[in-house]
Design an enzyme around this catalytic site. Structure first.
Site, PDB file in Angstrom:
ATOM      1  N   TYR A 128      34.239  35.725  51.864  1.00 23.77           N
ATOM      2  CA  TYR A 128      35.393  36.518  51.407  1.00 23.77           C
ATOM      3  C   TYR A 128      36.058  37.216  52.596  1.00 23.77           C
ATOM      4  O   TYR A 128      37.278  37.137  52.779  1.00 23.77           O
ATOM      5  CB  TYR A 128      34.922  37.542  50.370  1.00 23.77           C
ATOM      6  CG  TYR A 128      35.956  38.609  50.039  1.00 23.77           C
ATOM      7  CD1 TYR A 128      37.061  38.317  49.245  1.00 23.77           C
ATOM      8  CD2 TYR A 128      35.817  39.914  50.519  1.00 23.77           C
ATOM      9  CE1 TYR A 128      38.006  39.296  48.941  1.00 23.77           C
ATOM     10  CE2 TYR A 128      36.755  40.895  50.216  1.00 23.77           C
ATOM     11  CZ  TYR A 128      37.845  40.582  49.437  1.00 23.77           C
ATOM     12  OH  TYR A 128      38.770  41.550  49.142  1.00 23.77           O
ATOM     13  N   TRP A 150      36.912  49.506  48.736  1.00 23.74           N
ATOM     14  CA  TRP A 150      36.260  49.891  47.477  1.00 23.74           C
ATOM     15  C   TRP A 150      37.270  50.384  46.435  1.00 23.74           C
ATOM     16  O   TRP A 150      37.210  51.528  45.977  1.00 23.74           O
ATOM     17  CB  TRP A 150      35.228  50.993  47.736  1.00 23.74           C
ATOM     18  CG  TRP A 150      34.060  50.613  48.591  1.00 23.74           C
ATOM     19  CD1 TRP A 150      33.940  49.539  49.431  1.00 23.74           C
ATOM     20  CD2 TRP A 150      32.822  51.343  48.703  1.00 23.74           C
ATOM     21  NE1 TRP A 150      32.717  49.566  50.052  1.00 23.74           N
ATOM     22  CE2 TRP A 150      32.011  50.651  49.618  1.00 23.74           C
ATOM     23  CE3 TRP A 150      32.336  52.508  48.121  1.00 23.74           C
ATOM     24  CZ2 TRP A 150      30.730  51.089  49.974  1.00 23.74           C
ATOM     25  CZ3 TRP A 150      31.066  52.949  48.474  1.00 23.74           C
ATOM     26  CH2 TRP A 150      30.275  52.247  49.377  1.00 23.74           C
TER      27      TRP A 150
HETATM   28  N1  LIG Z   1      38.765  45.408  44.947  1.00 23.42           N
HETATM   29  C1  LIG Z   1      38.414  45.967  46.101  1.00 23.42           C
HETATM   30  O1  LIG Z   1      37.427  46.706  46.195  1.00 23.42           O
HETATM   31  C2  LIG Z   1      39.244  45.731  47.339  1.00 23.42           C
HETATM   32  C3  LIG Z   1      38.876  46.364  48.528  1.00 23.42           C
HETATM   33  C4  LIG Z   1      39.677  46.171  49.659  1.00 23.42           C
HETATM   34  C5  LIG Z   1      40.783  45.333  49.594  1.00 23.42           C
HETATM   35  N2  LIG Z   1      41.090  44.694  48.419  1.00 23.42           N
HETATM   36  C6  LIG Z   1      42.256  43.830  48.406  1.00 23.42           C
HETATM   37  O2  LIG Z   1      43.263  44.465  47.625  1.00 23.42           O
HETATM   38  C7  LIG Z   1      44.058  43.483  46.961  1.00 23.42           C
HETATM   39  C8  LIG Z   1      44.119  43.779  45.466  1.00 23.42           C
HETATM   40  O3  LIG Z   1      42.801  43.705  44.945  1.00 23.42           O
HETATM   41  P1  LIG Z   1      42.455  44.164  43.460  1.00 23.42           P
HETATM   42  O4  LIG Z   1      41.258  45.038  43.550  1.00 23.42           O
HETATM   43  O5  LIG Z   1      43.666  44.630  42.749  1.00 23.42           O
HETATM   44  O6  LIG Z   1      41.982  42.778  42.858  1.00 23.42           O
HETATM   45  P2  LIG Z   1      42.032  42.242  41.347  1.00 23.42           P
HETATM   46  O7  LIG Z   1      42.031  43.374  40.388  1.00 23.42           O
HETATM   47  O8  LIG Z   1      40.969  41.191  41.282  1.00 23.42           O
HETATM   48  O9  LIG Z   1      43.462  41.583  41.283  1.00 23.42           O
HETATM   49  C9  LIG Z   1      43.763  40.374  41.948  1.00 23.42           C
HETATM   50  C10 LIG Z   1      44.799  39.662  41.125  1.00 23.42           C
HETATM   51  O10 LIG Z   1      45.094  38.418  41.774  1.00 23.42           O
HETATM   52  C11 LIG Z   1      45.180  37.428  40.768  1.00 23.42           C
HETATM   53  N3  LIG Z   1      44.943  36.100  41.328  1.00 23.42           N
HETATM   54  C12 LIG Z   1      43.774  35.498  41.645  1.00 23.42           C
HETATM   55  N4  LIG Z   1      44.012  34.252  42.092  1.00 23.42           N
HETATM   56  C13 LIG Z   1      45.356  34.090  42.069  1.00 23.42           C
HETATM   57  C14 LIG Z   1      46.218  33.017  42.392  1.00 23.42           C
HETATM   58  N5  LIG Z   1      45.745  31.843  42.835  1.00 23.42           N
HETATM   59  N6  LIG Z   1      47.554  33.179  42.231  1.00 23.42           N
HETATM   60  C15 LIG Z   1      48.054  34.351  41.769  1.00 23.42           C
HETATM   61  N7  LIG Z   1      47.298  35.384  41.420  1.00 23.42           N
HETATM   62  C16 LIG Z   1      45.944  35.259  41.574  1.00 23.42           C
HETATM   63  C17 LIG Z   1      44.130  37.803  39.744  1.00 23.42           C
HETATM   64  O11 LIG Z   1      44.426  37.189  38.516  1.00 23.42           O
HETATM   65  P3  LIG Z   1      43.220  36.665  37.560  1.00 23.42           P
HETATM   66  O12 LIG Z   1      42.322  37.842  37.376  1.00 23.42           O
HETATM   67  O13 LIG Z   1      43.938  36.231  36.337  1.00 23.42           O
HETATM   68  O14 LIG Z   1      42.581  35.545  38.321  1.00 23.42           O
HETATM   69  C18 LIG Z   1      44.296  39.314  39.702  1.00 23.42           C
HETATM   70  O15 LIG Z   1      45.283  39.689  38.763  1.00 23.42           O
HETATM   71  C19 LIG Z   1      43.443  42.134  47.334  1.00 23.42           C
HETATM   72  O16 LIG Z   1      44.120  41.611  48.448  1.00 23.42           O
HETATM   73  C20 LIG Z   1      42.025  42.489  47.735  1.00 23.42           C
HETATM   74  O17 LIG Z   1      41.468  41.546  48.615  1.00 23.42           O
HETATM   75  C21 LIG Z   1      40.351  44.890  47.296  1.00 23.42           C
END
Ligand SMILES: NC(=O)c1ccc[n+]([C@@H]2O[C@H](COP(=O)([O-])OP(=O)(O)OC[C@H]3O[C@@H](n4cnc5c(N)ncnc54)[C@H](OP(=O)(O)O)[C@@H]3O)[C@@H](O)[C@H]2O)c1
Length: 280
Positions: A128, A150
């Site tokens: 990842y 996080w």
């Molecule tokens: N979560 C964390 O702790 C964390 C920490 C640091 C950075 N980030 C970064 O912050 C950003 C937002 O994360 P988040 O926590 O909001 O994640 P999230 O809740 O998992 O949201 C990600 C979204 O992307 C969608 N997605 C997945 N595959 C896709 C595709 N091929 N085309 C279009 N949409 C797609 C998912 O849809 P489905 O659910 O329908 O697949 C989901 O709605 C990401 O870049 C992540 O890497 C997250």
């Protein structure tokens, strides 16, 4: 897919595209940028592994919140994760509009005892983390690359919601106590992103994470204490839990850049999130 023409009522406002609009950050960005002319596309509406849909011309800003975020799942399917986090980000960048893309503390190995700043050496431990790091490059040299940590919010899969559920079902939960990070409320991150773009800060990498830091076990205890849940936290090691993906032990993010937006403390974010869910 052909998208509708912009609503004439919004003429004169920024036309802002949000990818991954149904994710936890995507929803917070929709709330934060509600005054703009939003084109909010969920995974179903634009799978970013495919080229952009027609009708996405004349964008003033793109907030790319779509991502493969299943850290353990990426170990089993690194190519699937790369298709979304690297090729998908390149597709979004191909729109040619000013772009904010999101990255993670997992680009670091967590061996630095002090907080990580933007110029620190990256060395992701997991599939990842590697896909997110290559995704930073795929976003291009003119993007704002926002690394955060996080994330939690009122919707979706996140640690705070999992603890609320487990805490109401069990007397004790086992939680890792040897990983330290900055739990960041998506509402606070979305506000900081708006500050970054509205003040037209220089492009490049920005560390935007909550003030303060803690371990997952400390976060679990804070959730139970704030929400008045009677559940014990048994502190365990990462090794004991045996998750497939290695994670950085000490991934505290801070910014060394002039004018970096400052986020509230993680405990304030937690209280705001719990209040928005009606849990306190
Ligand atoms: N979560 C964390 O702790 C964390 C920490 C640091 C950075 N980030 C970064 O912050 C950003 C937002 O994360 P988040 O926590 O909001 O994640 P999230 O809740 O998992 O949201 C990600 C979204 O992307 C969608 N997605 C997945 N595959 C896709 C595709 N091929 N085309 C279009 N949409 C797609 C998912 O849809 P489905 O659910 O329908 O697949 C989901 O709605 C990401 O870049 C992540 O890497 C997250």
């Amino acid at each position: 897919m052909e998208l509708e023409q912009p609503d004439p009522l919004h003429a004169g406002r920024r036309r802002v595209l949000i990818t991954g609009a149904s994710g936890q950050l995507g929803r917070a960005l929709q709330r934060e940028f509600a005054e703009d002319n939003l084109v909010a596309l969920s995974h179903k509406e634009w799978n970013v592994t495919l080229p952009p849909p027609r009708g996405l011309a004349a964008l003033d800003l793109v907030l790319h919140a779509a991502a493969w975020t299943d850290v353990d799942g990426a170990e089993a399917d690194p190519q699937g994760a790369a298709a979304v986090n690297i090729a998908g980000t390149a597709n979004v960048a191909s729109l040619g509009a000013p772009l904010v893309t999101f990255s993670t503390d997992y680009v670091f190995d967590g061996r630095k005892p002090e907080p990580y700043v933007e110029s620190d050496r990256v060395n992701p431990l997991s599939a990842y983390g590697r896909t997110k790091l290559h995704g930073e490059t795929a976003a291009g040299p003119d993007a704002w690359i926002v690394r955060s940590s996080w994330l939690f919010g009122t919707t979706g899969h996140n640690f705070v919601r999992t603890m609320l559920r487990l805490g109401s079902e069990q007397e004790e939960v086992a939680v890792v106590d040897d990983q330290r990070g900055c739990p960041t409320y998506v509402g606070h991150l979305a506000g900081a992103v708006r500050e970054l773009v509205d003040t037209d800060r220089p492009r490049g990498v920005w560390h935007l994470a909550a003030d303060g830091d803690c371990t997952w076990a400390e976060l679990a205890e804070a959730v139970f204490s704030e929400a008045g849940i009677d559940c014990r936290v048994r502190r365990v090691s990462t090794l004991e839990l045996g998750r497939p993906a290695p994670r950085p032990a000490h991934a505290v993010l801070r910014s060394e850049r002039a004018g970096a937006p400052v986020l509230p403390h993680w405990r304030d974010g937690l209280r705001e999130c719990l209040a928005a869910m009606g849990s306190i």
